[in-house]
Design a protein around this motif. Structure first.
Motif, PDB file in Angstrom:
ATOM      1  N   ASP A  20       0.820  -1.209   0.000  1.00  0.00           N
ATOM      2  CA  ASP A  20       0.000   0.000   0.000  1.00  0.00           C
ATOM      3  C   ASP A  20       0.854   1.259   0.000  1.00  0.00           C
ATOM      4  OD1 ASP A  20      -2.447  -1.271  -0.053  1.00  0.00           O
ATOM      5  OD2 ASP A  20      -2.704  -1.274   2.120  1.00  0.00           O
ATOM      6  N   ALA A  93     -10.122   0.023  -3.188  1.00  0.00           N
ATOM      7  CA  ALA A  93      -9.056   0.327  -4.151  1.00  0.00           C
ATOM      8  C   ALA A  93      -8.341   1.630  -3.807  1.00  0.00           C
ATOM      9  CB  ALA A  93      -9.637   0.399  -5.559  1.00  0.00           C
ATOM     10  N   ARG A  94      -9.077   2.610  -3.309  1.00  0.00           N
ATOM     11  CA  ARG A  94      -8.477   3.901  -2.978  1.00  0.00           C
ATOM     12  C   ARG A  94      -7.692   3.835  -1.677  1.00  0.00           C
ATOM     13  NH1 ARG A  94     -12.750   8.617  -3.152  1.00  0.00           N
ATOM     14  NH2 ARG A  94     -10.849   9.876  -3.244  1.00  0.00           N
ATOM     15  N   PRO A  97      -4.287   0.667  -2.197  1.00  0.00           N
ATOM     16  CA  PRO A  97      -3.897   0.482  -3.606  1.00  0.00           C
ATOM     17  C   PRO A  97      -2.992  -0.722  -3.844  1.00  0.00           C
ATOM     18  CG  PRO A  97      -2.762   2.359  -2.635  1.00  0.00           C
ATOM     19  CD  PRO A  97      -3.823   1.967  -1.672  1.00  0.00           C
ATOM     20  N   TYR A 100      -5.094  -3.854  -3.390  1.00  0.00           N
ATOM     21  CA  TYR A 100      -5.998  -3.977  -4.535  1.00  0.00           C
ATOM     22  C   TYR A 100      -5.246  -4.505  -5.749  1.00  0.00           C
ATOM     23  CZ  TYR A 100      -8.925  -2.905  -8.490  1.00  0.00           C
ATOM     24  OH  TYR A 100      -9.633  -3.027  -9.657  1.00  0.00           O
ATOM     25  N   SER A 168      -8.185   2.016 -11.625  1.00  0.00           N
ATOM     26  CA  SER A 168      -6.802   2.121 -12.086  1.00  0.00           C
ATOM     27  C   SER A 168      -6.503   3.524 -12.613  1.00  0.00           C
ATOM     28  CB  SER A 168      -6.540   1.087 -13.189  1.00  0.00           C
ATOM     29  OG  SER A 168      -6.726  -0.221 -12.703  1.00  0.00           O
ATOM     30  N   ALA A 171      -6.307   5.983  -9.729  1.00  0.00           N
ATOM     31  CA  ALA A 171      -5.097   5.824  -8.925  1.00  0.00           C
ATOM     32  C   ALA A 171      -3.904   6.576  -9.520  1.00  0.00           C
ATOM     33  CB  ALA A 171      -4.762   4.349  -8.788  1.00  0.00           C
TER      34      ALA A 171
END
Length: 210
Positions: A20, A93-94, A97, A100, A168, A171
């Motif tokens: 992460d 996901a946020r 990261p 994920y 994606s 990010a």
């Protein structure tokens, strides 16, 4: 000799945290060893190699993802379930990261089988089971849209492609327009609901005998 206090589970959790922070692709045995202030050799008493370490992280991340998204689907169907699932997906996901990214890799089935067969460490098998349950929940979520195979699998792929693509791009700051990214996400979910509600009939591929 194994370093006191180090276990496969502890290393996996630390590697997930490292992912992460620096990106899953940057997780290495050396980087993890530096985190614990030990030599690389100390880690090899608990994980065979980098591939096994990343596989462990991927399995754990899948379980954590399931723990985040599974409960929001309980008692929900149709658009309500879709919205709840989508929001939980984007939040995971946020916030994580690296974890994920780990859920998206193609796992080596031989490595997974070896980890899950080890009676001394039940965690990988439990993680794999929870990850598979998440796939089943995703299919169950779409049951409210009255889709049958192969449309059901097509719909799951549509959702995955949309969610993963959006996460994606977000990010890496891929949305440059001043329009609020969160607002666009919500509209995308509305559009997916409409698409699922009005799923097109499969084309008739029957060849004419004339």
């Amino acid at each position: 000799m194994a370093r006191a206090g180090l276990t496969a589970g502890r290393l996996t959790r630390a590697a997930a945290d490292l992912a992460d922070e620096v990106g899953f692709e940057n997780v290495t045995v050396s980087a993890l060893a530096r985190r614990f202030g030990v030599k690389d050799a100390s880690l090899y008493s608990h994980v065979k190699n980098l591939n096994e370490l990343r596989t462990r992280v991927a399995l754990q991340a899948a379980r954590e993802f399931a723990d985040r998204t599974g409960p929001v689907l309980a008692g929900r169907a149709g658009k309500e379930a879709l919205v709840a699932f989508a929001r939980a997906y984007r939040a995971f996901a946020r916030e994580h990261p690296g974890r994920y990214a780990a859920t998206q890799i193609q796992l080596d089935p031989d490595v997974v089988a070896a980890l899950c067969a080890d009676p001394r460490d039940p965690a990988p098998a439990d993680d794999l089971r929870r990850g598979r349950e998440m796939i089943e929940l995703t299919y169950a979520m779409l049951s409210g849209y009255r889709l049958e195979e192969p449309d059901l699998t097509d719909a799951v792929r549509l959702l995955r492609g949309t969610f993963h693509g959006y996460a994606s791009l977000e990010a890496i700051g891929g949305f440059g327009h001043p329009r609020d990214v969160g607002a666009s996400w919500e509209r995308a979910i509305d559009a997916l609901h409409v698409a699922l509600e009005h799923w097109p009939a499969a084309p008739d591929r029957t060849e004419s005998t004339l």
